[in-house]
Structures are given as structure tokens and as C-alpha cells.
Write a protein that holds these residues in place. Sequence first.
Motif, PDB file in Angstrom:
ATOM      1  N   ARG A  94     -55.572 116.838  19.620  1.00  0.00           N
ATOM      2  CA  ARG A  94     -56.161 115.541  19.975  1.00  0.00           C
ATOM      3  C   ARG A  94     -55.263 114.391  19.537  1.00  0.00           C
ATOM      4  NH1 ARG A  94     -62.648 115.862  18.875  1.00  0.00           N
ATOM      5  NH2 ARG A  94     -63.052 117.742  20.035  1.00  0.00           N
ATOM      6  N   THR A  95     -54.641 114.544  18.364  1.00  0.00           N
ATOM      7  CA  THR A  95     -53.725 113.497  17.891  1.00  0.00           C
ATOM      8  C   THR A  95     -52.563 113.354  18.876  1.00  0.00           C
ATOM      9  OG1 THR A  95     -54.301 114.139  15.642  1.00  0.00           O
ATOM     10  CG2 THR A  95     -52.388 112.727  15.891  1.00  0.00           C
ATOM     11  N   PHE A  96     -52.076 114.486  19.365  1.00  0.00           N
ATOM     12  CA  PHE A  96     -50.959 114.461  20.317  1.00  0.00           C
ATOM     13  C   PHE A  96     -51.365 113.751  21.609  1.00  0.00           C
ATOM     14  CE2 PHE A  96     -47.981 116.275  23.423  1.00  0.00           C
ATOM     15  CZ  PHE A  96     -46.782 116.049  22.757  1.00  0.00           C
ATOM     16  N   THR A  97     -52.580 114.054  22.095  1.00  0.00           N
ATOM     17  CA  THR A  97     -53.023 113.424  23.352  1.00  0.00           C
ATOM     18  C   THR A  97     -53.297 111.939  23.147  1.00  0.00           C
ATOM     19  OG1 THR A  97     -54.854 114.951  22.945  1.00  0.00           O
ATOM     20  CG2 THR A  97     -54.101 114.803  25.194  1.00  0.00           C
ATOM     21  N   SER A  98     -53.897 111.543  21.996  1.00  0.00           N
ATOM     22  CA  SER A  98     -54.252 110.136  21.793  1.00  0.00           C
ATOM     23  C   SER A  98     -53.083 109.303  21.300  1.00  0.00           C
ATOM     24  CB  SER A  98     -55.397 110.036  20.787  1.00  0.00           C
ATOM     25  OG  SER A  98     -56.521 110.706  21.273  1.00  0.00           O
ATOM     26  N   TYR A  99     -52.367 109.797  20.263  1.00  0.00           N
ATOM     27  CA  TYR A  99     -51.331 108.988  19.632  1.00  0.00           C
ATOM     28  C   TYR A  99     -49.904 109.400  20.034  1.00  0.00           C
ATOM     29  CZ  TYR A  99     -55.130 107.524  16.527  1.00  0.00           C
ATOM     30  OH  TYR A  99     -56.303 107.043  16.032  1.00  0.00           O
TER      31      TYR A  99
ATOM     32  N   TYR B  10     -48.082 112.103  18.976  1.00  0.00           N
ATOM     33  CA  TYR B  10     -47.292 112.897  18.030  1.00  0.00           C
ATOM     34  C   TYR B  10     -48.190 113.928  17.380  1.00  0.00           C
ATOM     35  CZ  TYR B  10     -49.521 109.760  14.664  1.00  0.00           C
ATOM     36  OH  TYR B  10     -50.442 109.055  13.948  1.00  0.00           O
ATOM     37  N   ALA B  11     -47.564 115.026  16.855  1.00  0.00           N
ATOM     38  CA  ALA B  11     -48.306 116.066  16.153  1.00  0.00           C
ATOM     39  C   ALA B  11     -47.350 116.774  15.211  1.00  0.00           C
ATOM     40  CB  ALA B  11     -48.901 117.055  17.146  1.00  0.00           C
TER      41      ALA B  11
ATOM     42  N   VAL C 135     -42.236 116.608  12.940  1.00  0.00           N
ATOM     43  CA  VAL C 135     -43.193 115.970  13.846  1.00  0.00           C
ATOM     44  C   VAL C 135     -42.699 116.122  15.278  1.00  0.00           C
ATOM     45  CG1 VAL C 135     -44.270 113.801  14.521  1.00  0.00           C
ATOM     46  CG2 VAL C 135     -43.977 114.331  12.115  1.00  0.00           C
ATOM     47  N   VAL C 136     -43.610 116.535  16.163  1.00  0.00           N
ATOM     48  CA  VAL C 136     -43.282 116.627  17.591  1.00  0.00           C
ATOM     49  C   VAL C 136     -43.788 115.350  18.246  1.00  0.00           C
ATOM     50  CG1 VAL C 136     -43.604 117.963  19.684  1.00  0.00           C
ATOM     51  CG2 VAL C 136     -43.633 119.114  17.488  1.00  0.00           C
TER      52      VAL C 136
ATOM     53  N   SER D 152     -44.437 112.955  21.712  1.00  0.00           N
ATOM     54  CA  SER D 152     -44.628 113.030  23.163  1.00  0.00           C
ATOM     55  C   SER D 152     -43.766 111.990  23.852  1.00  0.00           C
ATOM     56  CB  SER D 152     -46.098 112.795  23.508  1.00  0.00           C
ATOM     57  OG  SER D 152     -46.243 112.531  24.864  1.00  0.00           O
ATOM     58  N   ALA D 153     -43.240 112.370  24.995  1.00  0.00           N
ATOM     59  CA  ALA D 153     -42.443 111.416  25.774  1.00  0.00           C
ATOM     60  C   ALA D 153     -43.344 110.521  26.615  1.00  0.00           C
ATOM     61  CB  ALA D 153     -41.487 112.193  26.673  1.00  0.00           C
ATOM     62  N   MET D 154     -44.637 110.932  26.795  1.00  0.00           N
ATOM     63  CA  MET D 154     -45.554 110.224  27.691  1.00  0.00           C
ATOM     64  C   MET D 154     -46.368 109.144  26.953  1.00  0.00           C
ATOM     65  SD  MET D 154     -44.983 111.965  30.454  1.00  0.00           S
ATOM     66  CE  MET D 154     -46.323 111.727  31.588  1.00  0.00           C
ATOM     67  N   VAL D 155     -46.809 109.448  25.708  1.00  0.00           N
ATOM     68  CA  VAL D 155     -47.727 108.540  25.015  1.00  0.00           C
ATOM     69  C   VAL D 155     -46.991 107.867  23.865  1.00  0.00           C
ATOM     70  CG1 VAL D 155     -49.953 108.361  23.834  1.00  0.00           C
ATOM     71  CG2 VAL D 155     -49.605 110.130  25.559  1.00  0.00           C
ATOM     72  N   ALA D 156     -47.112 106.547  23.779  1.00  0.00           N
ATOM     73  CA  ALA D 156     -46.494 105.807  22.680  1.00  0.00           C
ATOM     74  C   ALA D 156     -47.517 105.672  21.556  1.00  0.00           C
ATOM     75  CB  ALA D 156     -46.066 104.444  23.171  1.00  0.00           C
ATOM     76  N   ALA D 157     -47.104 105.966  20.347  1.00  0.00           N
ATOM     77  CA  ALA D 157     -48.013 105.900  19.211  1.00  0.00           C
ATOM     78  C   ALA D 157     -48.322 104.450  18.864  1.00  0.00           C
ATOM     79  CB  ALA D 157     -47.397 106.604  18.013  1.00  0.00           C
ATOM     80  N   PRO D 158     -49.621 104.092  18.652  1.00  0.00           N
ATOM     81  CA  PRO D 158     -49.939 102.711  18.258  1.00  0.00           C
ATOM     82  C   PRO D 158     -49.463 102.444  16.831  1.00  0.00           C
ATOM     83  CG  PRO D 158     -51.920 104.063  18.260  1.00  0.00           C
ATOM     84  CD  PRO D 158     -50.821 104.925  18.776  1.00  0.00           C
ATOM     85  N   GLU D 159     -49.148 101.174  16.561  1.00  0.00           N
ATOM     86  CA  GLU D 159     -48.631 100.820  15.228  1.00  0.00           C
ATOM     87  C   GLU D 159     -49.659 101.113  14.136  1.00  0.00           C
ATOM     88  OE1 GLU D 159     -47.414  96.762  15.274  1.00  0.00           O
ATOM     89  OE2 GLU D 159     -46.207  97.029  17.093  1.00  0.00           O
ATOM     90  N   GLU D 160     -50.928 100.921  14.473  1.00  0.00           N
ATOM     91  CA  GLU D 160     -51.983 101.064  13.463  1.00  0.00           C
ATOM     92  C   GLU D 160     -52.161 102.497  12.985  1.00  0.00           C
ATOM     93  OE1 GLU D 160     -52.484  99.785  16.438  1.00  0.00           O
ATOM     94  OE2 GLU D 160     -52.817  97.634  16.144  1.00  0.00           O
ATOM     95  N   SER D 161     -51.678 103.479  13.782  1.00  0.00           N
ATOM     96  CA  SER D 161     -51.959 104.873  13.436  1.00  0.00           C
ATOM     97  C   SER D 161     -51.248 105.312  12.170  1.00  0.00           C
ATOM     98  CB  SER D 161     -51.577 105.803  14.594  1.00  0.00           C
ATOM     99  OG  SER D 161     -50.199 105.697  14.821  1.00  0.00           O
ATOM    100  N   GLU D 162     -50.050 104.770  11.917  1.00  0.00           N
ATOM    101  CA  GLU D 162     -49.301 105.044  10.685  1.00  0.00           C
ATOM    102  C   GLU D 162     -49.188 106.541  10.386  1.00  0.00           C
ATOM    103  OE1 GLU D 162     -51.593 102.864   7.921  1.00  0.00           O
ATOM    104  OE2 GLU D 162     -50.774 100.930   8.480  1.00  0.00           O
ATOM    105  N   GLY D 163     -48.967 107.328  11.383  1.00  0.00           N
ATOM    106  CA  GLY D 163     -48.775 108.763  11.185  1.00  0.00           C
ATOM    107  C   GLY D 163     -50.046 109.530  10.862  1.00  0.00           C
TER     108      GLY D 163
END
Length: 575
Positions: free
Chosen positions: A122-127, A129-130, A146-147, A149-160
Motif C-alpha cells: 500500500r505504501t508503494f501504491t500511495s507514496y 516507495y517500499a 528502498v525500492v 516507483s517511477a510512476m508515483v512521486a512521494a509526497p514531502e510530508e511522508s518522510e519515508g
Amino acid sequence: MLNIKNYGSSSEDEGDDEPQKEHSNETLLTHLKPVDPELSVAKTLQICAAPVVVPTNNEDSRVLVHNNKELTHNPKYEELFAPTYGPENPFQTQQMRATRNMLSGYVEKAHLSEFQFENQRRTFTSYGYAVDPSTEPIVNEKGESVVVSAMVAAPEESEGKTVFENIKKRPLDKKKRVRNDNPEDITGFLGPWGGYEGEKRILKPEGDEAKEIEEILAKRQKKGKVVDDQPLEEKSIFHIDKGTDYMGRSWIEAPRSETQLRSDTPPDKCFLPKAHIFTWKGHTKGVSAVRWFPRTAHLMLSAAMDCRAKIWEVYGDRRCIRTYFGHRQAVRDVNFNNTGTHFLSAAYDRYIKLWDTETGDCVSRFTSRKVPYCVKFNPDEDKQHLIVAGTSDKKIICWDTRSGEIVQEYDRHLGAVNTITFVDDNRRFVTTSDDKSLRVWEWDIPVDMKYIADPSMHSLPAVTAAPNGKWLACQSMDNKVVVFSALNRFKMNRKKTFTGHMVAGYACSVDFSPDMSYLVSGDADGKAYIWDWKTTKLYKKWKAHDGVCISSLWHPHEPSRLLTAGWDGLIKYWD
């Protein structure tokens, strides 16, 4: 070996000399004799019990079979990862040469809890990365574990963080929804379609379409607008000079001259009225209901669409005694209590008001924020403080007039409730509704004990109980008066159906003559109809009003006096 060698001779030897025959027994027993040492091989043979064991080197030659799933010994690391024995296939491509355990490649087994797997997925689909499961969970500087995704950009707020961990609110997360989840609010209910506060919908009608929609909405708002929800200030006007007679008796008391009003027995024989004898004028709009004063019927109460209720004399000068003002919109129904000291009025302004008949004061007011279509006191002497009203939201609501609180709700109808009629010594009551059904209720039990609905049945907007309490005459919307038994079974009496009038769409009330020989009803054309109760034959019809003849009442103490009220604002008296 020797024995086998010297074993019996062939058939040719049988013809030999006699001396040989003598030794034949001996030759047979030679195997039992000890072996001649010269002929024995025992000394030349050497017995070896154990097999020859070749001395071993340090190298363990146990082979690991490539596709085996099980280890039979404990191999070293070098053995486990040693190249496969045997010649290579020169024709295999690099892709074919690669080890694989499934069609697309090699999948390494990793023991991972279901939650952790779902969390990372779910983290990979939403943010986007996994965590890479093939590495140790220690993030080095390069971020190799950490893997991304080329499709989804991680939001700044997620902080890993993963989706199961709290992160700072994103700008769109703070949007508030417009909520109205109350299912009772039919017009304003939003449910899941509320949208967000300040949200702009993109699609908008343009040009002529927009104008049309604006007009429709403007009309709707006018219709749905309640001018003022506050109750109107109640007042009443007394129209006669004195409220008492020369002996100090109130105007509410029955006139002494009319002795028949005090008798409890109805007239022996009733006759058909022949002439129009009086007209009460005073209402500026159509009359919606008229009621006799209880027991004596020396006064008559009327409610009209001019928002007023009036009380009139039936004997003497037949004046209007008092007018009651207290509703903003048309009065739908009125009803006296058992003694006539108080009465209820229900109007389209959604208020039910309790009035003091004599003084004209409004004692109390009740509302359920829905239009009451009918209102009644409980006829039991000990329950005169309880009132029931059928409303537009399919409920029958019971109020206690002493506290002003709702004490019971009967909520089973599927349409607006039109009538309430008490039967069986007031232990039960019958209600009819726009859902074309008739329901029978035990008092204070909010589940109907009997439900009468037939595909052939129509809506019954007016119901009257017979003077003997055995029958209910119901005005049916298919231009008939149908009769139901008011005792235990509430069965429709198919033989008693009164026809000939036109009432479709109007709640024209029905009434019985006091001796139960006639049935009277108005109709939509302003005519009054009288049928014989026993034979259901139409005896008489005449033009009584210009508009709809909405109500017709037979005087309970007079053999041939009939009252009719119409939408022309007139109340007429016939004899």
C-alpha cells in the motif's frame, strides 16, 4: 568337483564288464568320503569378509542434485554455491542459461508477515516507495534498501513513513465535507454526495438552459418557503353582546326551549330533507370541516381555508358567536373534546392548537414540523388529555396536552395519514392513508394489529363510524362509499357499496342518519346524495353548493335536518 566328475555313467556304460558292477556302490558313496588332499583347493582359496575400502582424501565427493528440495547432509557454503557439474549447452542463450524457478525469472522465498507485506504494498501504491525485502532493513546513505516507483512521486510530508503511520496533513486532507446524514430531513439529506466546503463544480449549464433552471428553482423555493416558523399570535372575536343569558347561563349551554337535545335516544324515524331553510355566511374561502357540539348539537364549529375557525348557533337566531384566529394557513380539521369545553384545530402551517371554546383562548400548541391532516381527542373519559394527529410524514403522533410532549408515535403507514377513527369502545382506532391501506391499532401499541390492503382498494380520505358502532363508512377515491365491519374482523362488506356520485380527488365526508336508515354524502359537483342504508339504493340527490360539497352532517336529534358545507364558503341547513 570330483564327485560331479565321477557321478553316474551314461546308458552306454551299462553293457560293461561285471567287475565294474561290483564297485558301483562305492562310487555312489564317494561324496561322503573325505576329500583327497592332493585334489583339495581349500588351501589355495583366501576368505575376505570385508570389502576393500579405498583410503579417502579431504575432498567430499557427495553431490548436490540441482533440483532437490531437501538436503541429506550438511554441505559447506562453497559446495552450495559451486557451479553445476556437466558440460554446458552451447546453444542456450544467456536468458535461457539464467537460473529460474518461474517463467519470468528467479523468485527468492522471503518469510514476511501478511501485515508487513500489505503495508509495503500500500505504501508503494500511495507514496511510490517500499522497503526492498531482499536486503537488511538498515538504510545506508545511498538508500539501496528502498525500492522507488517511477510512476508515483512521494509526497514531502511522508518522510519515508508507511501508510499505517501518521504523517502531517496534506493541503487536500484538510478539506471539510458538507454533512447532513439525517434521513428524516427529506429535502436537505446529503449522505455521501455532500461534497466539500467551498468546492466548485465545473459543469454548469449555459444560455437558455441556465435560465430555465433558474426559473424552476425560483418556483421551488417559493413553494417550499415557510413564511414564518413562529406561531401566529392567537386571538378570538366574540360577536354577540352578552356571553350569558338572564340567568347567568353561558352561551355554551343548550337552549332550554329545545327539550329533545337532552335525550340520549335518537329520533324514532328519520325523513328525507326537502327544503333549504338557512345559510350561514361568514367564511371568505371554502369550508374544510364542520363539527356538531358534542351530545346536544346546538352549536356547530366550522374550519375554513381563510385560516379561521368559527362557532355558530344552530337554533334561535343562528348567529356566528365566536371567531378564532391563530393559523397562518388554511385550517384542515377541527374536533371537540367529549364535553365541548375545548377543541383542536389543525392547519397547513403545521400547528395543532388547543382552544378554550367559551373564552376563545389558545390553551396550548403542538407541532411535529409536518402538516397535520386530522386531529382527535381520545374519546375515553380518563384519556381526554391525549390527542392523536395523522401527519404528512406518514406518522400518527400522540401528544399529552398536560405536558406538551409526544408520548407515542405510530409509524407504519407508507403515505400521509388522512383519518383516525376510534372503534371498539375506544380500545382501538382505525387509520387510513394515501398508501391505499386501512390499518387497525390497539391504543398505545405502535404496531398495527390489522392491515387491510387490496389491489382493488383505493385511497379512503374520509371515514365515519356508524351510530351503533358496528360499521365504518369510507369514502373511496373510485367514486364509491365502501363499508367495513368495525368489530373484530374489519372485513369489507361487499354488498354495501354506495355509488352514483363523483368524489374522485376530494375528501367528501359521509354521515349516517341517527336511526341508521340513510347515508348521506356530498360530491365534487356540489351535489348532496342520500342513499338507503339497507338496500344501498340512491333515494335523493340535489344541488347544494356551487363548489365541492365537502361535508354533510345529519343532526343527531332532528329526524330530517341536514347540514352541508362547501368550498363556496357557505354552510347550508336543510329540512
